[in-house]
Design an enzyme around this catalytic site. Structure first.
Site, short mmCIF file in Angstrom:
data_model
loop_
_atom_site.label_atom_id
_atom_site.label_comp_id
_atom_site.label_asym_id
_atom_site.label_seq_id
_atom_site.Cartn_x
_atom_site.Cartn_y
_atom_site.Cartn_z
N VAL A 40 45.80 64.64 12.99
CA VAL A 40 44.82 64.57 11.91
C VAL A 40 44.05 63.26 12.00
O VAL A 40 42.83 63.20 11.89
CB VAL A 40 45.51 64.70 10.53
CG1 VAL A 40 44.51 64.52 9.41
CG2 VAL A 40 46.24 66.02 10.42
N TYR A 41 44.82 62.19 12.24
CA TYR A 41 44.17 60.89 12.42
C TYR A 41 43.17 60.97 13.57
O TYR A 41 42.01 60.59 13.43
CB TYR A 41 45.22 59.81 12.69
CG TYR A 41 44.60 58.43 12.81
CD1 TYR A 41 44.54 57.58 11.71
CD2 TYR A 41 44.05 57.99 14.01
CE1 TYR A 41 43.95 56.34 11.80
CE2 TYR A 41 43.45 56.75 14.11
CZ TYR A 41 43.40 55.92 13.01
OH TYR A 41 42.80 54.70 13.11
N SER A 87 55.90 23.01 12.41
CA SER A 87 57.05 23.60 13.10
C SER A 87 58.27 23.37 12.21
O SER A 87 58.14 22.88 11.09
CB SER A 87 57.21 23.03 14.50
OG SER A 87 57.63 21.70 14.42
N LEU A 88 59.44 23.74 12.68
CA LEU A 88 60.62 23.68 11.83
C LEU A 88 61.71 22.85 12.47
O LEU A 88 61.87 22.86 13.69
CB LEU A 88 61.17 25.10 11.60
CG LEU A 88 60.28 26.07 10.83
CD1 LEU A 88 60.80 27.50 10.96
CD2 LEU A 88 60.21 25.67 9.36
N GLU A 117 64.47 34.15 5.60
CA GLU A 117 63.66 35.10 6.37
C GLU A 117 64.16 35.13 7.81
O GLU A 117 64.73 34.16 8.30
CB GLU A 117 62.19 34.64 6.37
CG GLU A 117 61.54 34.74 5.01
CD GLU A 117 60.21 33.99 4.97
OE1 GLU A 117 59.46 34.04 5.97
OE2 GLU A 117 59.96 33.33 3.96
N LYS A 119 63.80 34.78 11.67
CA LYS A 119 62.92 33.99 12.52
C LYS A 119 62.50 34.88 13.68
O LYS A 119 63.24 35.12 14.63
CB LYS A 119 63.65 32.74 13.02
CG LYS A 119 62.73 31.78 13.75
CD LYS A 119 63.43 30.45 13.96
CE LYS A 119 62.49 29.40 14.54
NZ LYS A 119 61.93 29.78 15.84
N ASP A 121 60.88 36.20 16.91
CA ASP A 121 60.60 35.51 18.17
C ASP A 121 59.30 36.01 18.78
O ASP A 121 59.27 36.86 19.65
CB ASP A 121 61.77 35.73 19.15
CG ASP A 121 61.81 34.63 20.19
OD1 ASP A 121 61.03 33.67 20.08
OD2 ASP A 121 62.63 34.75 21.12
N TYR A 226 53.80 35.48 6.73
CA TYR A 226 54.72 34.93 5.74
C TYR A 226 54.20 33.75 4.94
O TYR A 226 54.86 33.30 4.02
CB TYR A 226 56.06 34.55 6.39
CG TYR A 226 55.92 33.69 7.63
CD1 TYR A 226 56.11 34.25 8.89
CD2 TYR A 226 55.61 32.35 7.54
CE1 TYR A 226 55.97 33.49 10.03
CE2 TYR A 226 55.48 31.58 8.67
CZ TYR A 226 55.66 32.15 9.91
OH TYR A 226 55.52 31.38 11.03
N LYS A 290 64.07 28.61 3.51
CA LYS A 290 63.02 27.84 2.84
C LYS A 290 63.38 27.63 1.37
O LYS A 290 63.80 28.59 0.71
CB LYS A 290 61.68 28.59 2.91
CG LYS A 290 61.22 28.88 4.33
CD LYS A 290 59.98 29.79 4.37
CE LYS A 290 59.62 30.11 5.81
NZ LYS A 290 58.59 31.15 5.94
N LYS A 314 69.35 28.41 14.30
CA LYS A 314 69.12 29.06 15.59
C LYS A 314 70.36 29.79 16.07
O LYS A 314 71.46 29.22 16.09
CB LYS A 314 68.74 28.00 16.64
CG LYS A 314 67.33 27.42 16.47
CD LYS A 314 66.29 28.36 17.07
CE LYS A 314 64.89 27.78 17.01
NZ LYS A 314 64.61 26.76 18.00
N CYS A 408 61.80 51.31 54.70
CA CYS A 408 62.22 52.16 53.58
C CYS A 408 63.69 52.57 53.74
O CYS A 408 64.09 53.06 54.79
CB CYS A 408 61.35 53.41 53.52
SG CYS A 408 61.87 54.56 52.25
N CYS A 411 63.46 56.62 54.38
CA CYS A 411 62.79 57.30 55.48
C CYS A 411 62.51 56.36 56.65
O CYS A 411 61.90 56.78 57.63
CB CYS A 411 61.49 57.95 55.02
SG CYS A 411 60.20 56.75 54.65
N CYS A 426 56.83 51.98 50.06
CA CYS A 426 56.87 52.92 51.18
C CYS A 426 55.63 53.80 51.01
O CYS A 426 55.45 54.40 49.96
CB CYS A 426 58.14 53.77 51.10
SG CYS A 426 58.09 55.16 52.25
N CYS A 431 57.90 60.83 52.26
CA CYS A 431 59.19 60.15 52.07
C CYS A 431 60.06 60.97 51.11
O CYS A 431 59.65 61.24 49.98
CB CYS A 431 58.96 58.75 51.51
SG CYS A 431 60.48 57.90 51.06
#
Ligand code: AMP
Ligand code: ZN
Length: 680
Positions: A40-41, A87-88, A117, A119, A121, A226, A290, A314, A408, A411, A426, A431
């Site tokens: 549908v979308y 940064s933290l 929260e 973290k 990556d 966030y 936090k 961490k 290979c 073969c 190959c 093959c």
């Protein structure tokens, strides 16, 4: 006059479609609660594309069509963050975490609430909105100066192009690649002979730093936001409230965030996710803790580089030692020869691991991996075992660099490096390893979906010369099947039935199953929808293919080359003779875009007594013309068809100012419309 009316209609319709599509996309990518089928979308999207093609002036910055990527940049502009991205500070164990809490309590004078929260990556990004419209996306860079990645950010489906409120704001969060997307991307890259990403983070970074946003668009990136650079336009007084407010504005926020009333509660949260992180659909490398209350955050302030009111716990990376016993080489469907390390079994991140792909020869050389080396392994995306590095101190004295194969393993033909590839290949088209893989691919679930033909069975068939190519599958007899190991009468019959049933598949399965290079299931579907049948695709030219949505020059080249091969046409003839269907059985997109009917995407209510149709007939016909028929009148109703003796629904429609039609008007409109599902 007529021209002007069409533009009016197009303008209105384009706006409707944008709102509708953006809502569906938010439901899907942000709220994780899709309300409509993909088809549908796609259908509505195709309609918008068609309108915008006719009236390019109607394209707006928040049109969903702007997410597919555009031109190629020469480089990235620098962006200076007026308010730097912080940064933290890290903590690595319970003791350090509790010491952080002690410092906070000492400065504030009492215990505080924390917002915990995950973290994520990925990569920090900063997204700027002006009057509710997305205008700029930037990387963190060194915190003060980042890069302008607006074009790539637009392709990330969970990033709203328009907010629910027309405010100006700069939001911050993490852009990442979900584990599933990462695994699929690497599998594709390895099979195509390209190098692979070490982890989802690198993959996300590599994707966001693509100068060609069309590539970024294919990478399935996601975001969790966030925070904001400046809380001025926001109402939230705490971090936890800020997350809710961001969600209300339309951002994807992470739902695992939790308000904790003591550091003990924080510790419970950390322990919980330490155990559950493997099962999350995205990679996390820790927990961010936090101080919840903004006024307390202000009291605590910042050190030179990081807030005093937050810390990152961490998780230790899970890396485990083992020994490489041997390296196996296997030949894939397209001839790519891939090495796999066979290792002494060890437990990593919850499972026992004894094999890891080494991807290609360059990878082995780059990491200087040798037989009997002791290595550290980890799970990329928490799923795929990877060799992180060799522990050289533990290398045997007599160790020699690993010699890469030159021929290979199946073969014996000489292996080559194609231009721009790291893989060994190959290129012998006959093959056996490639032929067998080709058969496996043909019967696989997204291709012809023939059950009962596992790799073992196919291998036997091939080795016994019962099948040499995919067309031979359709010539198999029961007697032949019974010559195979472990195949009795019942299994043989099931296989024959499954093969016979596959003849009726819609053609996109066949196209995918043929294994044309670069043509995945999605491209196969697009080709089928557009061309309608296999013959038409086989005769199509380069230009008509690249004209299609999301088809590039590489795919187009590959398709044209494939069908220029005489043997391919012989194979097609054989398949045709065997009765395999070559036609697309779904609704063709362009037919949908062409549907002309006043009922298209309209919500219609039928009321009163109809004389020319039964209710059911009228309903079915309207639905076939792209309309929706519902039972009760509301603000969402577009048309009410009032037959004889119409009652309260008619009254309600009048009071809401909804368009009211007589049965005759409906009959005329039905007669003049073209149905959605025409013959293929
Ligand atoms: P680090 O890179 O180890 O200094 O950690 C700081 C980074 O963590 C930030 O720059 C963010 O990119 C990232 N991060 C991931 N998730 C969060 C989160 N929920 N809150 C704050 N930072 C986060
Ligand atoms: Zn070979």
């Amino acid at each position: 006059m007529a021209q002007e009316m069409t533009i009016d209609y197009a303008t209105k319709r384009a706006e409707e479609l944008r709102v509708q599509l953006n809502r569906w996309s938010r439901e899907y990518y942000v709220e994780d609660q899709p309300t409509v089928e993909d088809s549908v979308y796609d259908k509505h999207y195709a309609e918008l594309v068609a309108i915008e093609a006719n009236y390019p002036e109607l394209i707006t910055v928040d049109s969903p069509t702007q997410r597919v990527g555009g031109g190629v940049l020469a480089g990235f502009e620098k962006v200076t963050h007026d308010i730097p991205l912080y940064s933290l500070n890290d903590v690595f164990d319970k003791e350090e975490l509790f010491a952080f809490d002690q410092r906070v309590q000492k400065a504030i004078g009492h215990p505080v609430d924390y917002c915990c929260e995950l973290k994520i990556d990925g990569l920090s990004v900063s997204l700027r909105y002006e009057n509710g419209l997305f205008v700029r996306g930037a990387t963190r860079g060194d915190g003060t100066v980042g890069e302008n990645i607006t074009e790539n950010v637009k392709t990330v489906r969970s990033v709203p192009l328009r907010l629910n409120e027309p405010i100006s704001i700069e939001v911050r969060g993490e852009c990442f690649m979900p584990k599933r997307s990462f695994v699929e991307l690497n599998q594709k890259r390895e099979a195509a002979g390209h190098d692979v990403f070490a982890n989802p983070r690198n993959a996300a970074a590599g994707s966001l730093r693509q100068l060609d946003s069309k590539i970024a668009a294919k990478r399935n990136l996601d975001t969790f936001l966030y925070t904001v650079a400046d809380f001025g336009p926001m109402e939230a007084k705490t971090q936890y409230e800020a997350l809710q407010e961001l969600a209300k504005l339309g951002f994807h926020t992470n739902h695992e965030a939790q308000l904790c009333h003591s550091i003990e509660e924080v510790w419970t949260y950390i322990e919980k996710f330490h155990d559950q992180r493997i099962d999350l659909p995205y990679e996390i490398d820790g927990i961010v803790v936090k101080v919840n209350d903004f006024s307390l955050q202000d009291q605590l302030g910042f050190t030179v580089k990081a807030p005093r009111w937050a810390t990152a716990y961490k998780f230790p990376p899970e890396e485990v030692e083992t020994v490489i016993e041997t390296i196996e080489w296997t030949v894939g469907r397209t001839g790519v020869v891939t090495p796999t390390a066979v290792m002494t079994p060890v437990r990593v991140a919850g499972t026992t691991v004894s094999r890891a792909s080494l991807h290609n020869g360059d990878y082995i050389k780059m990491k200087d991996i040798r037989l009997h080396d002791t290595v550290l392994i980890y799970k990329a995306g928490d799923i795929i075992p990877e060799v992180a590095r060799v522990i050289e101190d533990k290398r045997p004295k007599d160790s020699e660099p690993y010699p890469l194969p030159t021929h290979c393993p199946e073969c014996e033909s000489e292996l080559v490096h194609l231009d721009g590839e790291v893989a060994l290949r190959c290129i012998n088209p006959k093959c056996p390893a490639q032929m067998k893989e080709g058969l496996n691919h043909f019967v696989s679930r997204n291709a012809m979906n023939i059950e009962g033909l596992g790799p073992r069975v196919l291998e036997q068939m091939y080795d016994k010369k019962l099948v040499a190519d995919v067309a031979d599958l359709y010539k198999l007899t029961e007697e032949e099947l019974l010559t195979l190991d472990k195949i009795k009468e019942k299994a043989a019959n099931n296989i024959l039935t499954a093969i016979a049933n596959s003849k009726g598949n819609s053609v996109e399965r066949l196209i995918f199953g043929l294994g044309i290079r670069h043509v995945g299931a999605k491209a196969a579907k697009i080709l089928a929808e557009h061309f309608g049948n296999l013959e038409a695709i086989s005769q199509s030219d380069f230009e008509s293919i690249i004209a299609l949505d999301s088809m590039g020059t590489i795919i187009a080249d590959s398709i044209v080359t494939y069908f220029s091969n005489e043997e391919v046409h012989e194979l097609m003839d054989e398949l045709k003779a065997a009765g395999v269907n070559f036609d697309y059985k779904g609704i063709r997109l362009e037919q949908l875009a062409e549907v002309e009917s006043p009922f298209k995407d309209k919500t219609v209510v039928l009321t009163g007594k109809l004389t020319q149709f039964t209710r059911e007939e009228a309903k079915a016909t309207i639905e076939n013309l792209g309309g929706k028929v519902t039972g009760s009148v509301s603000k969402k109703t577009d048309i009410v068809v009032a037959g004889e003796e119409a009652g309260s629904k008619l009254t309600k429609a009048e009071s809401l100012g909804i368009e009211i039609w007589t049965e005759e008007k409906m009959a005329e409109a039905l007669a003049q419309s073209h149905p959605v599902e025409t013959e293929n």
